[in-house]
Design an enzyme around this catalytic site. Sequence first.
Site, short mmCIF file in Angstrom:
data_model
loop_
_atom_site.label_atom_id
_atom_site.label_comp_id
_atom_site.label_asym_id
_atom_site.label_seq_id
_atom_site.Cartn_x
_atom_site.Cartn_y
_atom_site.Cartn_z
N GLU A 15 -4.37 1.60 -2.89
CA GLU A 15 -5.62 2.00 -2.23
C GLU A 15 -5.48 3.20 -1.32
OE1 GLU A 15 -7.62 -0.03 0.79
OE2 GLU A 15 -5.90 -0.03 2.11
N ASN A 16 -4.23 3.56 -0.96
CA ASN A 16 -4.01 4.74 -0.11
C ASN A 16 -3.23 5.83 -0.84
OD1 ASN A 16 -3.52 2.12 1.89
ND2 ASN A 16 -4.91 3.65 2.72
N HIS B 60 -10.55 0.90 0.53
CA HIS B 60 -10.69 2.33 0.22
C HIS B 60 -10.86 2.59 -1.28
CE1 HIS B 60 -9.95 3.26 4.34
NE2 HIS B 60 -8.74 2.75 4.32
N HIS C 124 -6.53 -8.59 0.31
CA HIS C 124 -6.59 -7.41 1.17
C HIS C 124 -7.46 -7.74 2.37
CE1 HIS C 124 -5.75 -3.10 1.37
NE2 HIS C 124 -6.92 -2.97 1.96
N ASP D 85 0.81 -1.23 0.00
CA ASP D 85 0.00 0.00 0.00
C ASP D 85 0.84 1.29 0.00
OD1 ASP D 85 -1.47 -2.27 0.77
OD2 ASP D 85 -2.93 -1.08 1.90
#
Length: 259
Positions: A39-40, A68, A150, A8
Site C-alpha cells: 500500500e506504500n 492508501h 490493516h 508495508d
Amino acid sequence: MKVLFIGDVVGKPGRAGLARAMPALRDRHRPDLVIVNGENSAGGLGITPKTAEDLFEIGADVITLGNHAFRHREAFPYLDDSDRVIRPANFMAGNPGRGHTIVEADGMRICVINLIGQVQLRAARSPFSEVDVLLDRVEGRADAFFVDFHAEVTSEKVAMGWHLDGRAAAVVGTHTHVPTADARVLPNGTAYISDVGMTGSRASVLGVRWEQALEGFRTQMAVKFTTAEEDVWVNGVVVEIRDDGLAESITQVLEPVPD
Ligand SMILES: [Fe+2]
Ligand SMILES: [Fe+2]
C-alpha cells in the site's frame, strides 16, 4: 507449507531493499508463498501498476493493500483486472478490485484476505461480519485462510485474532509500520501478530524523512513529505501452516538490508 509475509513496503527504497534481501530470505526460510503489503509502494503512498509489477518481479505471489489502496487513479483498472493484488474486502462494494484471492502453493489452496479496521480508518462494513461472510462463501474452495488485517489500534487487531482463532491459519496486522512483539499461535491454531511492521528506511518516521515529519509536529504547518532512504530494514513474518489449515508457528523477520 510456509508463507513469508512482508510488511508495508515503503517507496523505492523499500522496493530496492526487498529486492536485495529476497535471495537470502528465500534461502533461509524456503517460503512456498510470498505475500507483500504494497500500500506504500508508490512514492510512499499507494500502488501503481509499475510498483505492483516491481513487487511481483521481486518475488511476491500476492500483494495486499490498505487505506492508501486508491491513491493513484491509474491503478483502478489494474486492480479490477488483477486477481493477485487485493484491497480490503470491507471497502465499498463498487470500489475497484477485490478483497480476497485463492492461490495454490505446495499443494494447498490458500485464500488470502485483506481487511481494514473501523477504528480511525474508513471501512464500509465491519471487518468482523465481513470476514464471517467471506469464510462462509469460500468454504470448500480453500484449505487455509491468511488474513492481512490493516488497522490502526491494537485492541481491534487482537480482537480479530480471537475472532478468527481456529478458523484462519494467520491474522497478521499491518498499517502502523511499527512491529509488535506479540507474535504467537493462539490456542486454537491461528498465528497472530498485531503488526508486522514496514519494509523501508528505519532512519525515518514510518518511512517519511524524519526531519520533515518532526517539523510537521513541531510547527503544525503543512510540510512536504519525501521518502527516507537510509538504513532500510525488512520487517516480516514466516508462518508455517499445517495440512489441517492451521498454524504450526509464526516467526518474526526483522533485519537490516545490506547496501
Ligand atoms: Fe502502510
Ligand atoms: Fe495504511
